[in-house]
Design a protein around this motif. Structure first.
Motif, PDB file in Angstrom:
ATOM      1  N   GLU A  94      49.647  46.115  64.242  1.00  0.00           N
ATOM      2  CA  GLU A  94      51.100  46.198  64.431  1.00  0.00           C
ATOM      3  C   GLU A  94      51.578  44.965  65.183  1.00  0.00           C
ATOM      4  OE1 GLU A  94      52.078  49.795  66.441  1.00  0.00           O
ATOM      5  OE2 GLU A  94      51.740  51.064  64.676  1.00  0.00           O
ATOM      6  N   PRO A  95      52.849  44.562  64.994  1.00  0.00           N
ATOM      7  CA  PRO A  95      53.353  43.378  65.709  1.00  0.00           C
ATOM      8  C   PRO A  95      53.329  43.545  67.234  1.00  0.00           C
ATOM      9  CG  PRO A  95      54.850  44.009  63.923  1.00  0.00           C
ATOM     10  CD  PRO A  95      53.848  45.108  64.053  1.00  0.00           C
ATOM     11  N   ASP A 282      46.069  37.973  53.798  1.00  0.00           N
ATOM     12  CA  ASP A 282      45.976  39.162  54.649  1.00  0.00           C
ATOM     13  C   ASP A 282      46.781  38.966  55.939  1.00  0.00           C
ATOM     14  OD1 ASP A 282      45.090  41.217  56.444  1.00  0.00           O
ATOM     15  OD2 ASP A 282      43.341  41.490  55.163  1.00  0.00           O
ATOM     16  N   PRO A 283      47.771  39.842  56.216  1.00  0.00           N
ATOM     17  CA  PRO A 283      48.598  39.671  57.423  1.00  0.00           C
ATOM     18  C   PRO A 283      47.818  39.772  58.736  1.00  0.00           C
ATOM     19  CG  PRO A 283      49.073  41.769  56.337  1.00  0.00           C
ATOM     20  CD  PRO A 283      48.205  40.994  55.410  1.00  0.00           C
ATOM     21  N   ILE A 287      48.401  33.582  61.033  1.00  0.00           N
ATOM     22  CA  ILE A 287      49.066  33.399  62.322  1.00  0.00           C
ATOM     23  C   ILE A 287      50.538  33.068  62.082  1.00  0.00           C
ATOM     24  CG2 ILE A 287      49.005  32.159  64.530  1.00  0.00           C
ATOM     25  CD1 ILE A 287      46.405  33.641  64.025  1.00  0.00           C
ATOM     26  N   PRO A 288      51.549  33.701  62.709  1.00  0.00           N
ATOM     27  CA  PRO A 288      51.388  34.890  63.565  1.00  0.00           C
ATOM     28  C   PRO A 288      50.956  36.107  62.749  1.00  0.00           C
ATOM     29  CG  PRO A 288      53.712  34.429  63.175  1.00  0.00           C
ATOM     30  CD  PRO A 288      52.956  33.294  62.554  1.00  0.00           C
ATOM     31  N   ARG A 289      50.195  36.992  63.389  1.00  0.00           N
ATOM     32  CA  ARG A 289      49.598  38.122  62.698  1.00  0.00           C
ATOM     33  C   ARG A 289      50.582  39.282  62.530  1.00  0.00           C
ATOM     34  NH1 ARG A 289      44.032  36.789  62.986  1.00  0.00           N
ATOM     35  NH2 ARG A 289      43.521  35.611  64.868  1.00  0.00           N
TER      36      ARG A 289
END
Length: 314
Positions: A94-95, A282-283, A287-289
């Motif tokens: 999650e962010p 793939d998230p 970066i940013p993830r």
């Protein structure tokens, strides 16, 4: 290449079977070809959690299994890597970062251990008889078998321990004001210990499966946005000629899942039904993830979910 860090490769690694969140490299629990089993739990201690990316506790589970041919060796591997690289980074896809430290249960055919951590510091206890459980809190008191060389000095320098009397890892490193979720963990820890005590002397694989399915104790979680994601039970015969059997649900909520057996054998091929899809962008790796969401459910998970929806409707 671990979830966030690249570390030195070992010359040889053992075959492993893992139960893991699909987005990361490590595992919540698993076993290796030598009958070593490791599982972890999140914990919050007086040591601050760091959002800086380091090893996840789940990376340490996999590293211990890949590099340890016994439970004792896995403890040594995990402790050395923890001291060298530290632990940190988000443990959730999650962010908003969700960060914790870790406690671990380890067993093989002959020995069992608990390894508990606070930042880069750790203590380990060999379990010589009976049963043992962990549950989102420090549980090693004065019965320390091995520890970080600077553990007690660090505790004194922080003013957490006077240096007088016996040293209890749990007393010294636990938070004085526990968050609400830790209070729930205490009740779950006591309930797990009591359920194990009730079966002293005649614990079987079925006993453990029943305990993992127990909702009244909070061991099988299905509330407040959390659901037990998977469960594992291993049978480790003392006779090395008899194979170990590792049972996995590979689907959420053990009270509604079947435990499926796995045995290490030559020429094994992974079951495609329980392999999650991979994604070129793939998230979790960009970066940013975690800036986008992908559907990581494997085939068995999707079918299990469809069956649950039918059960709940009818």
């Amino acid at each position: 290449q671990c979830t966030y860090l690249e570390i030195d490769q070992a010359e040889r690694t053992h075959a492993v079977v893992l139960s893991r969140p699909a987005w990361l490299w490590g595992a919540e629990m698993g076993a290796n070809e030598h009958g070593v089993c490791v599982g972890n739990e999140g914990v919050w201690t007086r040591e601050p959690v760091g959002e800086d990316e380091a090893l996840l506790g789940m990376d340490l589970v996999r590293l211990g299994l890949e590099r340890g041919s016994s439970a004792r060796e896995a403890v040594e591997v995990m402790a050395a890597l923890l001291e060298r690289y530290g632990q940190g980074g988000s443990c959730k896809e999650e962010p908003v970062p969700f960060v914790y430290h870790n406690t671990f249960l380890l067993a093989d055919r002959a020995e069992a251990w608990v390894l508990e951590t606070a930042g880069r510091y750790w203590a380990a206890q060999q379990i010589r008889e009976g049963s043992r459980n962990i549950s989102n809190q420090l549980s090693i008191g004065r019965e320390i078998t091995a520890e970080h060389a600077g553990l007690r000095q660090h505790a004194r320098s922080q003013g957490w321990w006077s240096g007088d009397g016996e040293f209890s890892f749990a007393d010294v490193f636990s938070l004085t004001h526990q968050p609400a979720r830790m209070e729930a963990a205490k009740a779950r820890y006591r309930a797990g210990r009591e359920l194990l005590r009730q079966h002293t002397g005649h614990i079987t694989a079925e006993t453990i499966m029943a305990i993992l399915r127990d909702k009244a104790s909070g061991i099988c979680v299905d509330s407040e946005g959390f659901r037990t994601a998977g469960s594992m039970v291993s049978v480790l015969p003392r006779d090395p000629a008899v194979p170990c059997v590792h049972f996995f649900t590979a689907t959420p909520d053990p009270s509604r899942s079947v435990f499926k057996p796995f045995v290490f054998a030559p020429g094994l091929k992974p079951a495609p039904q329980v392999i999650s899809p991979t994604f070129p962008d793939d998230p979790a790796k960009q970066i940013p993830r975690f800036r986008s969401v992908v559907d990581r459910r494997h085939q068995l998970y999707r079918r299990h979910q469809a069956a649950l929806e039918l059960m709940e409707r009818d």
